[in-house]
Scaffold this motif. Structure first.
Motif, PDB file in Angstrom:
ATOM      1  N   ASN A 197      11.419   7.193   3.649  1.00  0.00           N
ATOM      2  CA  ASN A 197      10.020   6.774   3.691  1.00  0.00           C
ATOM      3  C   ASN A 197       9.180   7.733   4.530  1.00  0.00           C
ATOM      4  N   GLU A 212       3.966   2.424   2.455  1.00  0.00           N
ATOM      5  CA  GLU A 212       4.452   1.310   3.271  1.00  0.00           C
ATOM      6  C   GLU A 212       5.898   0.951   2.928  1.00  0.00           C
ATOM      7  N   THR A 257       7.077   4.534  -1.175  1.00  0.00           N
ATOM      8  CA  THR A 257       6.671   3.156  -0.962  1.00  0.00           C
ATOM      9  C   THR A 257       7.827   2.231  -1.341  1.00  0.00           C
ATOM     10  N   ASP A 263       0.827  -1.207   0.000  1.00  0.00           N
ATOM     11  CA  ASP A 263       0.000   0.000   0.000  1.00  0.00           C
ATOM     12  C   ASP A 263       0.859   1.254   0.000  1.00  0.00           C
ATOM     13  N   ASP A 264       0.250   2.348  -0.376  1.00  0.00           N
ATOM     14  CA  ASP A 264       0.960   3.613  -0.488  1.00  0.00           C
ATOM     15  C   ASP A 264       1.641   3.986   0.824  1.00  0.00           C
ATOM     16  N   LEU A 297       7.078   3.273  -6.664  1.00  0.00           N
ATOM     17  CA  LEU A 297       7.469   2.092  -5.903  1.00  0.00           C
ATOM     18  C   LEU A 297       8.956   1.853  -6.089  1.00  0.00           C
TER      19      LEU A 297
END
Length: 261
Positions: free
Chosen positions: A207, A56, A213, A53-54, A181
């Motif tokens: 992060n 993470e 992510t 998920d965004d 990502l």
């Protein structure tokens, strides 16, 4: 790569400005279902299901040969696979790797993957090759602020850097594409413990400050789980365990098999 002896820099600047393509918090960035694949006649992955998920940090753990690196290569389009891999809801399975990069996936491979004959700065510019905006120079300075030693080495050949410096450069180069990502394959490989601790602290900082992510494959399970939100454990190409990082850290089976305690 031999153990790195460079001493971590303590005065790196705080990262700022989230990715230009950042999604709303909690949005599904990567969704993998029934992923199978391998190399020629050798099947390595057997129906993997996982998601990221965004915002993470998700870690993939497992023994050597379990399929961790192959999983990242599958997401990046480097091997033939079946199943489903969607990035923000768009199917990317079957697309060529350069097209997947343009869609927003950046992959830092095992062994760093810098361009040794190019300078540090030119490596960063190569990382931004898909971009058409006028902020490349600003982003170069941004990552030089995060990793000040790279600024000191900006005109030095990447191949002459220490192992830790090459890993910093590889990560910075990947981030120059402003990905949705970031895939990190064994970032601690061959590095001295202090360098590894510093490297993972910077991952956590990036992060936290940018919302980047990350999907991380790592042998150092304890360190990886220490910065992760969730984790998956792969055994023989299938998901054996999954859950919040803190739960995996304290699961007796996982502690004995992967944490050495």
């Amino acid at each position: 790569m031999s153990d790195d002896t460079h001493t971590p820099t303590d005065n790196a600047a705080t990262v700022s400005e989230p990715s230009a393509t950042a999604a709303p918090s909690g949005a599904r960035v990567l969704d993998v279902a029934g992923l199978s694949g391998g190399y020629g006649q050798i099947q390595v992955l057997h129906g993997l299901d996982f998601h990221v998920d965004d915002g993470e940090i998700v870690v993939i753990l497992g023994a050597n040969g379990a399929g961790k690196t192959t999983t990242l290569r599958a997401v990046s389009g480097m091997i033939a696979t079946t199943g489903s891999v969607t990035l923000r809801g768009e199917q990317i399975l079957g697309k060529k790797t350069p097209d997947i990069v343009r869609k927003g996936v950046a992959h830092v491979p095992q062994g760093r993957g810098t361009l040794p004959e190019l300078s540090v700065e030119d490596n960063l510019r190569v990382g931004a090759y898909i971009r058409k905006d006028g902020e490349v120079d600003a982003d170069i300075e941004r990552w030089f602020d995060v990793y000040p030693v790279l600024r000191e080495r900006r005109n030095q050949r990447a191949g002459s850097l220490s192992g830790g410096e090459q890993q910093m450069l590889a990560v910075s180069r990947a981030l120059m594409s402003r990905p949705d990502l970031l895939l990190l394959d064994e970032p601690s490989l061959g590095l001295a413990p202090l360098i590894v601790q510093d490297l993972f602290a910077r991952f956590a900082e990036i992060n936290k400050e940018t919302g980047m992510t990350m999907l991380v494959v790592e042998q150092n399970a304890q360190l990886a789980l220490g910065i992760a939100d969730r984790g998956y454990v792969i055994e023989s190409g299938t998901i054996a365990f999954d859950g919040p990082a803190d739960e995996l850290m304290h699961d007796d089976k996982i502690r004995k098999a992967y944490l050495g305690v």
